[in-house]
Motif scaffolding. Sequence first.
Motif, PDB file in Angstrom:
ATOM      1  N   THR A   1       0.835  -1.207   0.000  1.00 32.09           N
ATOM      2  CA  THR A   1       0.000   0.000   0.000  1.00 32.09           C
ATOM      3  C   THR A   1       0.868   1.254   0.000  1.00 32.09           C
ATOM      4  N   LYS A   2       1.912   1.276   0.817  1.00 33.03           N
ATOM      5  CA  LYS A   2       2.799   2.432   0.922  1.00 33.03           C
ATOM      6  C   LYS A   2       3.521   2.703  -0.390  1.00 33.03           C
ATOM      7  N   ASN A   3       4.121   1.672  -0.964  1.00 29.16           N
ATOM      8  CA  ASN A   3       4.938   1.865  -2.163  1.00 29.16           C
ATOM      9  C   ASN A   3       4.097   2.210  -3.386  1.00 29.16           C
TER      10      ASN A   3
ATOM     11  N   GLY B   1       9.915  -4.354   0.704  1.00 34.41           N
ATOM     12  CA  GLY B   1       8.783  -5.231   0.407  1.00 34.41           C
ATOM     13  C   GLY B   1       9.264  -6.464  -0.339  1.00 34.41           C
ATOM     14  N   ILE B   2       8.331  -7.207  -0.921  1.00 33.60           N
ATOM     15  CA  ILE B   2       8.650  -8.451  -1.615  1.00 33.60           C
ATOM     16  C   ILE B   2       8.818  -8.173  -3.107  1.00 33.60           C
ATOM     17  N   ILE B   3       9.922  -8.667  -3.671  1.00 26.27           N
ATOM     18  CA  ILE B   3      10.168  -8.587  -5.109  1.00 26.27           C
ATOM     19  C   ILE B   3      10.536  -9.975  -5.607  1.00 26.27           C
ATOM     20  N   ILE B   4      10.709 -10.109  -6.921  1.00 21.41           N
ATOM     21  CA  ILE B   4      11.202 -11.358  -7.492  1.00 21.41           C
ATOM     22  C   ILE B   4      12.662 -11.143  -7.881  1.00 21.41           C
TER      23      ILE B   4
ATOM     24  N   SER C   1      13.801  -2.880  -1.146  1.00 20.56           N
ATOM     25  CA  SER C   1      13.060  -1.623  -1.098  1.00 20.56           C
ATOM     26  C   SER C   1      12.260  -1.442  -2.386  1.00 20.56           C
ATOM     27  N   GLY C   2      11.026  -0.997  -2.230  1.00 17.77           N
ATOM     28  CA  GLY C   2      10.183  -0.711  -3.402  1.00 17.77           C
ATOM     29  C   GLY C   2       9.322  -1.858  -3.852  1.00 17.77           C
ATOM     30  N   GLY C   3       9.271  -2.946  -3.095  1.00 12.45           N
ATOM     31  CA  GLY C   3       8.423  -4.069  -3.481  1.00 12.45           C
ATOM     32  C   GLY C   3       6.977  -3.641  -3.651  1.00 12.45           C
ATOM     33  N   GLY C   4       6.348  -4.088  -4.737  1.00 11.31           N
ATOM     34  CA  GLY C   4       4.958  -3.730  -5.007  1.00 11.31           C
ATOM     35  C   GLY C   4       4.796  -2.734  -6.131  1.00 11.31           C
TER      36      GLY C   4
END
Length: 572
Positions: A372-374, A411-414, A423-426
Amino acid sequence: MRPRIPSVKRIASIPPLALAGGALTVGVGSLYLAGLLLAGGEIDAGTTVRGVDIGGLSRAEATRKLERHLVAAGSQELPVRVGDRRGTIDPQRAGFTFDAQQTVDRAALAGADPVSVIGNLFRSGGAIEPVVHVDQDKTHAALGKLAKSLDQKSREGAVTFIDGRVEQVAPRRGYALDVDAAAGVLRSSFLGDKAGSITALPARETKPRVTAAEVHRAVREFAQPAMSAKVTLIAGDKRFTISQAVLGQYLTMQPDDTDRLTPKLDGKGLLAAPELADTLSNITSKPENARLRLNGDKVVVAADGKLGQKVTDKALSKAVLPLLTKSGAARTGELAVREVQPEVTRGNAAQLGLTEKMSSFTVNFEPAAYRTKNISRAAELINGSVVMPNQTWSLNRTVGERTEANGFVEGIIILNNEFAKASGGGVSTMATAIFNAMFFAGVKPVEYGAHSFYIERYPEGREATVAWGSLDLKFKNDSGKAIYIQAESTDTSVTVTFLGTPRYDEIKSITGPRTNVKQPTQKVNTDKECVPQTPLEGFDVTVERVFYNDGKEVKREPFHTHYTPRDEITCE
């Protein structure tokens, strides 16, 4: 012991005519014979080679004596200089060798002709130049190596500024060894007998353009006054100073066409100086485009645009430079501030073609604080973007790097086909929304890439991801009119809408069957940062973008996507 001259047999009878015609011949012949007998096959008395006396010796004796002296002399390094730099050169490595045998032969032959033989009756021998063999390849190689250490580049006289202080750089002449000409000079030096003397090798000289006198003038007339005090600038109702240390970072003195040092101020660098960031942020502001909204499918202006204020690098240089040679209150000046019009205003929105909805797409996602934040931060940065005709829009350029300083969280990334934390997942959710808005607006994709494996909440073959520094999402506005991008997010969704003038009545998406299907595997991950992963098959898919006008198909564009299997990962 003086050699004995044998007596010459007397000829009993010589015809008068023969005597008259051959008297001179007989006299010269007698002298020649006497000279040969006097020489006795040895080197003439008084003969020397590089100061070594070999007179009166046989050839074999002279050769042995010279070999001892010439070998020693030929192994001594030769002192040389190029310009004002000194060095030495090994004559043997430079290909120079003495030949004692040929030198002795030369000394003997020097007295073998009739004139020399007869002359030797009345004088002693002299200095003989030794025979030298030269390997030209070795000579040029040795001189080339010497040039690397003794060549000197010219240095221009200069004035620099360090921490608010004036620094002078003295000019210096440059020298480049002339290898071809130096080979002959080096040979002469090798032949000579001047122990310890330094041989000046020929070199090409380069004189500096800026003289020492010009350096002193520049310091006196400009540099010292420039660093004497701060300068003060006034912009509207704001007043600020720039220190000598900051000024010196962006101030240089460069030679003009007449080799006179003139001041140059890097206005662009000074404008971006960290020390001025806070000050300039209170003076300048970005223009704000008019805010648009939809009334049905038609665009209306919700709020007019706002003027911005800008300080240019040229204006900063123009304000600062004249103050640097002044003192006291005269080091204060006005800084021009320019108004900047927004691209979109209430008055020009329709003229730009911002009249109706081109496309809109919503991506729903499971709520997560980081997501939600990103996504909200990305929407904030993207909303209100205006893309003029034929311009290319970039998500990375618009959003910037996804760092904490830029308002993003971890956040979560691949990464490497596995879920990971960064940082910046989403933000890929925003990228997918923009990709689909671009897809249905009918504009041209320039750069895009799908996730490495499929994620169920996205339409297969019609989604995108981004990575700072390696993968961007870009499209070119080939619609012929401006495009305005709206981006709005909630805790569980993001919607991107393109406003402009559609070129096509309708755009449809046709998704083909999955092909090249591959099954996932199972893995166990013991890393403490492990993120569990559910399995999903990999496949290839082709999506076609179909364009319609007046109810008829105009063209089709295929989008091919390959997904790797999403392996099942258990964290232990």
